[in-house]
Write a protein that holds these residues in place. Structure first.
Motif, PDB file in Angstrom:
ATOM      1  N   UNK A 181       0.823  -1.207   0.000  1.00 25.36           N
ATOM      2  CA  UNK A 181       0.000   0.000   0.000  1.00 25.36           C
ATOM      3  C   UNK A 181       0.862   1.264   0.000  1.00 25.36           C
ATOM      4  N   UNK A 183       3.660   4.207  -1.458  1.00 27.19           N
ATOM      5  CA  UNK A 183       3.873   4.964  -2.690  1.00 27.19           C
ATOM      6  C   UNK A 183       4.960   4.319  -3.540  1.00 27.19           C
TER       7      UNK A 183
ATOM      8  N   UNK B   3      37.454   3.967 -18.465  1.00 28.05           N
ATOM      9  CA  UNK B   3      36.451   3.139 -17.838  1.00 28.05           C
ATOM     10  C   UNK B   3      36.211   3.523 -16.372  1.00 28.05           C
ATOM     11  N   UNK B  14      24.096   7.102  -9.196  1.00 27.44           N
ATOM     12  CA  UNK B  14      23.293   6.225  -8.350  1.00 27.44           C
ATOM     13  C   UNK B  14      23.124   6.818  -6.956  1.00 27.44           C
ATOM     14  N   UNK B  17      20.862   9.653  -7.044  1.00 31.90           N
ATOM     15  CA  UNK B  17      19.495   9.143  -7.184  1.00 31.90           C
ATOM     16  C   UNK B  17      18.940   8.708  -5.840  1.00 31.90           C
ATOM     17  N   UNK B  18      19.776   7.997  -5.085  1.00 33.37           N
ATOM     18  CA  UNK B  18      19.342   7.497  -3.779  1.00 33.37           C
ATOM     19  C   UNK B  18      19.018   8.654  -2.841  1.00 33.37           C
ATOM     20  N   UNK B  21      15.874  10.337  -3.953  1.00 31.99           N
ATOM     21  CA  UNK B  21      14.718   9.497  -3.660  1.00 31.99           C
ATOM     22  C   UNK B  21      14.397   9.508  -2.171  1.00 31.99           C
ATOM     23  N   UNK B  22      15.454   9.678  -1.340  1.00 32.23           N
ATOM     24  CA  UNK B  22      15.236   9.689   0.104  1.00 32.23           C
ATOM     25  C   UNK B  22      14.293  10.819   0.509  1.00 32.23           C
ATOM     26  N   UNK B  24      11.657  11.639  -1.162  1.00 30.08           N
ATOM     27  CA  UNK B  24      10.267  11.302  -1.471  1.00 30.08           C
ATOM     28  C   UNK B  24       9.776  10.270  -0.476  1.00 30.08           C
ATOM     29  N   UNK B  25       8.870  10.637   0.379  1.00 32.00           N
ATOM     30  CA  UNK B  25       8.381   9.654   1.330  1.00 32.00           C
ATOM     31  C   UNK B  25       7.045   9.109   0.858  1.00 32.00           C
ATOM     32  N   UNK B  26       6.709   7.955   1.406  1.00 27.52           N
ATOM     33  CA  UNK B  26       5.468   7.307   1.007  1.00 27.52           C
ATOM     34  C   UNK B  26       4.289   7.975   1.681  1.00 27.52           C
ATOM     35  N   UNK B  27       3.222   8.162   0.912  1.00 22.79           N
ATOM     36  CA  UNK B  27       2.050   8.827   1.479  1.00 22.79           C
ATOM     37  C   UNK B  27       1.137   7.839   2.184  1.00 22.79           C
ATOM     38  N   UNK B  28       1.417   6.547   2.004  1.00 26.58           N
ATOM     39  CA  UNK B  28       0.559   5.565   2.672  1.00 26.58           C
ATOM     40  C   UNK B  28       1.401   4.403   3.169  1.00 26.58           C
ATOM     41  N   UNK B  29       0.836   3.633   4.065  1.00 29.19           N
ATOM     42  CA  UNK B  29       1.495   2.436   4.578  1.00 29.19           C
ATOM     43  C   UNK B  29       2.745   2.752   5.367  1.00 29.19           C
ATOM     44  N   UNK B  30       3.640   1.766   5.419  1.00 32.71           N
ATOM     45  CA  UNK B  30       4.913   1.977   6.076  1.00 32.71           C
ATOM     46  C   UNK B  30       4.834   1.955   7.582  1.00 32.71           C
TER      47      UNK B  30
END
Lengths: 358, 334
Positions: A181, A183, B3, B14, B17-18, B21-22, B24-30
């Motif tokens: 559930x 994001x 190389x 990378x 990116x990490x 991304x850190x 952006x938190x999840x709006x649900x669950x967790x």
């Protein structure tokens, strides 16, 4: 002229020294035999034999949806069998590959859950962790000169313990919490664990990824300098070093490639099943190695292909699911699997012997 | 050099990116949404501290055994007991672990007797060393012969029969019993019981329990091979949840019911994707086994009077009663 020389990397067939025009032996050998001498052709015929066998023995196999299912079962083995095969061509192998898949899935799941972050945070962190494990394995093998069996047996045990202990420490349980559930889950599921419709048959995306990775691996192995390095370090490390092949870089990067594969399959498991039990994955490493060996990769290194393990994994998936499609007595399941695989490998061997014999 | 440069660029990308991304938190669950419900607690005994060894045949990292251990820990905390937990799936190693507990001179041993013959000698040794031994979870038909003080658990065969009877009521005709570990006695006993109690046809299927994608593919294959299967019976909660996906892959109309429970499975029963689960209450097994050793030492009690096993299952979890169980499952104790 140079094309034919290139197409058969002097791997299994003995290299024909001297000028090509006057070498009677090569020109006498018909194309079919030369083709058969390639390791992937043997396993292709083995796989075809198994396939035909089950087409006859198990009617449901003839259906498209069943084929999609068999290919799915093969694909999660196959995606890992590819880097495992490249590593074996490079002269090493990795016993930690099975539990590393679970390590990756656990990392992604727990990190996003505990931070309540977008699941992609976990996915990227898991990639870094997986590449890191690969790097450590490779670095230890290269720096210590210990057999990869010992080094990766160590990491296999370490990861097994870490998987359990850290999961328990972080979640209080031995399985991760459901992250479906959160994001970004939908997006990630699309990438790693979705399926699409082909003529009314649901095809899993892992099959596509598997074939894409196989194509890339084949190209790298046959057409790039890096590919030559892999054969070189697997064939003879010292002479490879003598001609300027970066042995350490090649070996470490191959281990990291296995890490990448573990990450990918781990993400598939996570986004396909939402939670991961920390005890899973044990024993899978042998299945990956089997698929690579059936696919014509020598345990001693220096020989093999990327397409061979594709058929190797297919054969494994075909036998595993085919036995069920055939509805045979399940008590014998493991024995059937063993007999079929051994049979397939023997066909493979026989084809190669026949082909390389004058 | 070229190389190396590229590799460095890749790593930097990378990492960047990490870091991005850190943000952006999840709006649900967790974790945020997780209820911090307190686990059961029943005060604390003031009796002298004692040591109890729990030795099981569990393979590590399995949600079922985690519940057993949690129950044992809860009882130990309440009874002022130091709990020494160990496990090994191989019978020989398990016997060694019991010997280890004897050497530590523990005050009581709780063990699972999945392979009774292998444990016979070491149980005798424990008894002659004056250590009370109780059995739980496995070995219901042998605990008396082994001379165990008491037994807590589910009779797998009886549970299988009850399961079959339930399927009869629900009108199933052709059941598939999915075993995730070939040759495991308790699992085979469940399927055997099912075959006895169920009036329809029962087929057995072996799957590789350590590899979920292959579990999924194999169950799908079986459902496609035999379309008359209208009931899938799994013997562990994670397998049941995987079977849900196999059904949709195979386009099968079959129903799923399972042995054992975990918190994800509770959700599946609530949403009716799994019909029912037979719960042998692993938390209760672990709890009672430890608690009984405390009672024996401090008051001379033994449950079942030393002659009858104390059954912790089969308790049916269905859509009618699942909501009562749900909040305990969310705590990770059911």
């Amino acid at each position: 002229m140079s094309m034919t020389q290139h197409a058969g990397p002097a791997v299994t067939s003995p290299p024909a020294p001297g000028p090509k025009e006057t070498d009677g032996r090569t020109s006498e050998r018909p194309l079919a035999l030369r083709l058969l001498a390639r390791p992937e052709v043997g396993v292709f015929l083995g796989a075809a034999a198994v396939y035909v066998f089950f087409l006859i023995a198990a009617p449901p196999v003839r259906d498209g949806a069943s084929m999609a299912n068999i290919l799915y079962g093969s694909s999660t083995i196959g995606i890992m069998a590819l880097p495992v095969a490249l590593l074996m061509i490079g002269g090493e192998f990795d016993l930690s590959a099975g539990v590393a898949v679970i390590t990756s899935a656990l990392t992604a799941s727990m990190l996003s859950y505990q931070l309540t972050a977008n699941v992609w945070v976990g996915v990227i962190a898991a990639l870094l962790v997986s590449l890191g494990i690969g790097f450590l394995n490779g670095w230890l093998v290269v720096k210590t000169g210990l057999p990869s069996f010992l080094v990766t047996l160590g990491s296999f045990l370490i990861l097994q313990g870490v998987n359990l202990a850290v999961t328990k420490l972080v979640t209080g349980n031995v399985a991760t919490d459901d992250i479906s559930d959160m994001s970004g889950f939908g997006q990630a599921k699309k990438v790693f664990a979705s399926s699409f419709d082909v003529g009314g048959v649901q095809v899993k995306i892992t099959i596509v990824w598997w074939l894409v990775f196989a194509a890339v691996a084949t190209w790298v192995l046959l057409r790039t300098r890096y590919g030559n390095w892999i054969f070189a370090v697997g064939g003879n490390k010292d002479s490879a070093r003598a001609v300027g092949v970066p042995v350490a870089f090649t070996k470490i990067s191959l281990y990291m490639l296995v890490g990448f594969g573990a990450w990918f399959v781990g993400m598939h498991q996570l986004f396909s099943f939402n939670t991961v039990q920390s005890g899973e994955g044990v024993g899978q490493e042998l299945i990956y190695i089997s698929a690579a060996v059936i696919g014509g990769c020598l345990l001693t290194g220096g020989a093999g292909s990327a397409i061979g393990p594709v058929f190797g994994a297919f054969m494994f998936g075909m036998v595993q699911q085919g036995i069920v499609y055939a509805g045979w007595n399940p008590d014998w399941f493991k024995s059937f699997l063993g007999v079929m695989l051994l049979g397939a490998v023997l066909i493979n061997l026989w084809v190669q012997r026949t082909a390389t014999r004058r | 050099m070229h190389r190396n440069h590229r590799a460095a660029t890749l790593t930097a990308t990378l990492l960047a990116g990490a870091l991005c991304a850190a943000g952006c938190s999840s709006s649900s669950g967790g974790k945020k949404s997780e209820d911090d419900g307190a686990a059961a607690s029943a005060g604390k005994a003031t009796t002298p501290r004692m040591t109890v060894a729990m030795v099981t045949h569990a393979s590590p990292g399995d949600t079922f055994w985690d519940l057993v251990r949690k129950g044992a820990q809860a009882a130990a905390a309440k009874d002022n007991i130091k709990l020494v937990y160990s496990s090994d799936p191989s019978a020989g190693n398990q016997a060694n672990l019991v010997q280890n507990a004897i050497d530590q001179k523990v005050d009581g041993i709780a063990l699972t007797a999945a392979k009774p013959d292998a444990l016979k000698d070491v149980i005798d040794k424990a008894k002659s060393a004056g250590i009370p031994v109780v059995g739980f979870n496995s070995g219901v038909s042998d605990w008396n012969k082994l001379g165990l003080l008491e037994y807590f658990g589910q009779d797998e065969n009886i549970a299988g029969q009850a399961f079959g009877a339930r399927l009869n009521e629900l009108g199933a005709k052709h059941a598939l019993c999915v075993i995730q570990e070939q040759g495991q006695v308790a699992l085979e006993a469940r399927c055997a019981g099912l075959r006895k109690g169920f009036s329809g046809k029962t087929d057995t299927l072996y799957v590789n329990g350590t590899d979920m994608p292959s579990v999924k593919a194999t169950i799908t294959a079986k459902l496609r091979q035999d379309s008359s299967i209208d009931q899938v019976v799994t013997l562990g909660a994670p397998i049941a949840l995987t079977a849900v996906q196999s059904l949709s892959d195979a386009g099968s109309k079959a129903k799923i019911a399972t042995f054992d429970l975990n918190k994800e499975l509770v959700k599946a029963v609530q949403s009716r994707t799994v019909e029912f689960a037979v719960d042998q209450q692993p938390y209760l097994q672990g709890y009672l086994a430890v608690d009984s050793l405390w009672l024996y030492k401090n008051n001379g009690n033994f449950s079942g009077g030393g002659t009858a096993p104390v059954l912790t299952g089969p308790a049916f979890i269905t859509k009618e009663n699942v909501d009562q169980v749900a909040k305990f499952a969310a705590n990770g104790t059911r």
